[in-house]
Design a protein around this motif. Sequence first.
Motif, PDB file in Angstrom:
ATOM      1  N   GLU A 170      97.441 -67.629  42.107  1.00 37.35           N
ATOM      2  CA  GLU A 170      98.901 -67.651  42.014  1.00 37.35           C
ATOM      3  C   GLU A 170      99.496 -68.198  43.306  1.00 37.35           C
ATOM      4  N   MET A 171      98.894 -67.789  44.433  1.00 36.99           N
ATOM      5  CA  MET A 171      99.400 -68.218  45.730  1.00 36.99           C
ATOM      6  C   MET A 171      99.265 -69.735  45.893  1.00 36.99           C
ATOM      7  N   PHE A 172      98.104 -70.267  45.556  1.00 32.84           N
ATOM      8  CA  PHE A 172      97.865 -71.701  45.750  1.00 32.84           C
ATOM      9  C   PHE A 172      98.662 -72.549  44.767  1.00 32.84           C
ATOM     10  N   SER A 173      99.015 -71.956  43.620  1.00 34.69           N
ATOM     11  CA  SER A 173      99.737 -72.757  42.628  1.00 34.69           C
ATOM     12  C   SER A 173     101.115 -73.157  43.150  1.00 34.69           C
ATOM     13  N   LYS A 174     101.592 -72.489  44.214  1.00 35.80           N
ATOM     14  CA  LYS A 174     102.899 -72.833  44.780  1.00 35.80           C
ATOM     15  C   LYS A 174     102.806 -73.927  45.832  1.00 35.80           C
ATOM     16  N   LEU A 175     101.596 -74.359  46.170  1.00 38.46           N
ATOM     17  CA  LEU A 175     101.438 -75.391  47.195  1.00 38.46           C
ATOM     18  C   LEU A 175     101.489 -76.772  46.545  1.00 38.46           C
ATOM     19  N   ASP A 176     102.259 -77.670  47.139  1.00 40.04           N
ATOM     20  CA  ASP A 176     102.434 -78.995  46.555  1.00 40.04           C
ATOM     21  C   ASP A 176     101.140 -79.807  46.542  1.00 40.04           C
ATOM     22  N   ALA A 178      98.138 -78.854  45.890  1.00 36.55           N
ATOM     23  CA  ALA A 178      97.156 -78.445  44.883  1.00 36.55           C
ATOM     24  C   ALA A 178      97.442 -79.131  43.553  1.00 36.55           C
ATOM     25  N   SER A 179      96.379 -79.585  42.883  1.00 35.09           N
ATOM     26  CA  SER A 179      96.553 -80.295  41.610  1.00 35.09           C
ATOM     27  C   SER A 179      96.007 -79.525  40.416  1.00 35.09           C
ATOM     28  N   TYR A 180      94.965 -78.766  40.647  1.00 33.48           N
ATOM     29  CA  TYR A 180      94.352 -78.061  39.508  1.00 33.48           C
ATOM     30  C   TYR A 180      93.920 -76.684  39.981  1.00 33.48           C
ATOM     31  N   ILE A 181      94.656 -75.661  39.577  1.00 36.40           N
ATOM     32  CA  ILE A 181      94.366 -74.284  39.989  1.00 36.40           C
ATOM     33  C   ILE A 181      94.304 -73.435  38.720  1.00 36.40           C
ATOM     34  N   VAL A 182      93.126 -72.923  38.410  1.00 31.26           N
ATOM     35  CA  VAL A 182      92.986 -72.088  37.217  1.00 31.26           C
ATOM     36  C   VAL A 182      92.137 -70.870  37.542  1.00 31.26           C
ATOM     37  N   ARG A 183      92.304 -69.830  36.714  1.00 37.09           N
ATOM     38  CA  ARG A 183      91.437 -68.658  36.836  1.00 37.09           C
ATOM     39  C   ARG A 183      90.709 -68.467  35.517  1.00 37.09           C
ATOM     40  N   ARG A 184      89.399 -68.276  35.605  1.00 34.39           N
ATOM     41  CA  ARG A 184      88.565 -68.015  34.442  1.00 34.39           C
ATOM     42  C   ARG A 184      87.701 -66.794  34.742  1.00 34.39           C
ATOM     43  N   SER A 185      87.016 -66.317  33.714  1.00 30.84           N
ATOM     44  CA  SER A 185      86.150 -65.159  33.898  1.00 30.84           C
ATOM     45  C   SER A 185      84.765 -65.466  33.339  1.00 30.84           C
ATOM     46  N   LEU A 186      83.765 -64.753  33.839  1.00 30.09           N
ATOM     47  CA  LEU A 186      82.388 -64.998  33.398  1.00 30.09           C
ATOM     48  C   LEU A 186      81.839 -63.791  32.643  1.00 30.09           C
ATOM     49  N   HIS A 187      82.712 -63.057  31.934  1.00 29.65           N
ATOM     50  CA  HIS A 187      82.235 -61.795  31.376  1.00 29.65           C
ATOM     51  C   HIS A 187      81.764 -61.876  29.927  1.00 29.65           C
ATOM     52  N   ASP A 188      82.071 -62.930  29.202  1.00 29.31           N
ATOM     53  CA  ASP A 188      81.514 -63.047  27.850  1.00 29.31           C
ATOM     54  C   ASP A 188      81.329 -64.529  27.497  1.00 29.31           C
ATOM     55  N   MET A 194      84.780 -71.461  28.446  1.00 26.76           N
ATOM     56  CA  MET A 194      86.053 -71.931  29.002  1.00 26.76           C
ATOM     57  C   MET A 194      85.916 -72.231  30.492  1.00 26.76           C
ATOM     58  N   ALA A 195      85.116 -71.418  31.184  1.00 26.06           N
ATOM     59  CA  ALA A 195      84.906 -71.646  32.616  1.00 26.06           C
ATOM     60  C   ALA A 195      84.211 -72.983  32.837  1.00 26.06           C
ATOM     61  N   LYS A 196      83.269 -73.299  31.957  1.00 22.81           N
ATOM     62  CA  LYS A 196      82.560 -74.574  32.105  1.00 22.81           C
ATOM     63  C   LYS A 196      83.523 -75.750  31.965  1.00 22.81           C
ATOM     64  N   LYS A 197      84.436 -75.642  30.991  1.00 13.48           N
ATOM     65  CA  LYS A 197      85.422 -76.722  30.826  1.00 13.48           C
ATOM     66  C   LYS A 197      86.302 -76.839  32.066  1.00 13.48           C
ATOM     67  N   ALA A 198      86.649 -75.693  32.654  1.00 19.20           N
ATOM     68  CA  ALA A 198      87.496 -75.722  33.851  1.00 19.20           C
ATOM     69  C   ALA A 198      86.750 -76.369  35.013  1.00 19.20           C
ATOM     70  N   TYR A 249      97.152 -72.086  36.319  1.00 20.81           N
ATOM     71  CA  TYR A 249      98.295 -71.836  37.196  1.00 20.81           C
ATOM     72  C   TYR A 249      98.963 -73.113  37.645  1.00 20.81           C
ATOM     73  N   LYS A 250      98.189 -74.161  37.780  1.00 20.61           N
ATOM     74  CA  LYS A 250      98.787 -75.455  38.086  1.00 20.61           C
ATOM     75  C   LYS A 250      97.854 -76.533  37.558  1.00 20.61           C
ATOM     76  N   VAL A 251      98.383 -77.422  36.739  1.00 24.44           N
ATOM     77  CA  VAL A 251      97.579 -78.525  36.211  1.00 24.44           C
ATOM     78  C   VAL A 251      98.374 -79.804  36.398  1.00 24.44           C
TER      79      VAL A 251
END
Lengths: 260, 80
Positions: A170-176, A178-188, A194-198, A249-251
């Motif tokens: 969330e913090m980095f998504s406010k920086l000009d 940054a171009s691609y900031i996402v959060r994914r999980s590795l739990h299932d 989805m993480a692999k695509k990211a 968060y930012k794409v």
Amino acid sequence: MVLDNCELETTVFERPDTLTGANTHYCPGCTHGIANRLIAEVIDEMGMREKTIGVASVGCSVFIYNYLNMDFVQAPHGRAPAMATGVKRVLPDRMVFTYQGDGDLASIGMTEIVHAAARGENITVFFLNNTNYGMTGGQMAPTTMPGQKTTSSQNGRDVETQGYPIRVSEMFSKLDGASYIVRRSLHDPKNIRMAKKAIRMAFETQVRGLGFSMVELLSICPTNWGMTPKTSIQWLEERMIPYYPLGDYKVHPALAEIKL
Amino acid sequence: MPLKGRIVVNEKYCKGCELCVSSCPQEVLALANDRITAKGYHPASLVADGCTGCGICSVICPDAAITVYREKAGVSRIPA
């Protein structure tokens, strides 16, 4: 009934070529292994192994240099984005990525990562968030959950004296820069896909020269959390995801045309 | 009849974390309690018929220890 004729069956999955034959030092169930494999798969799919340079950080994440069969350099604690900046500026045609844990990135290396993102360095960062310092024995990190017991917060993290966890994406998504900031999980399996695509998208961001890209991956640390791998996964789902929501968060708009 | 699959667990890598066991939609995986790997873990193995070769165990496996095969559609099966 066992099928043993390769003409009759297809291989659905086998170890990616970029993974070395090394046995990882990760504890049973640790999702670092999944992250390493996903990066290896994506690099194989892109055919970029000979043109990729990884920057290993400090922590459990450091030994990725033994597990991926490609070029690596190792940075001092927290300084992987600074080193990646240098590597990328000297060799702009290479794909450069860092692989950092939350103790490395969000604590000691917070300066380097914030300024690398603010400068819009054309590098890719993989940020494994498992809410503690794994390698040194499970001490409290900036990402430790409120109330979570660690070896250095034995009554649970008290937000009155120890502050609140940092939501890095969330913090980095406010920086000009940054171009691609996402959060994914590795739990299932669904979230792993989805993480692999990211991860692919983050590398594509860099290949297109769009600037800083980071994928935050929520991970488990069964040994230091004192849980089995299965209960760790439940804990991640019930406790971490509400605090660290998954999402984009930012794409950069130029990435919209890429369909994976 | 659903397609048949099979898996091969490389016991050099398997650490017996059981994530594949709890993820398997067909519930045909379990730890082999009759043997241990060189590192001292009970390895995962197929314990029943019914594997469809969906590959979910290989997606969740943290050590890339599982190779998954699935029979091709429309090919007649050979008896074991």
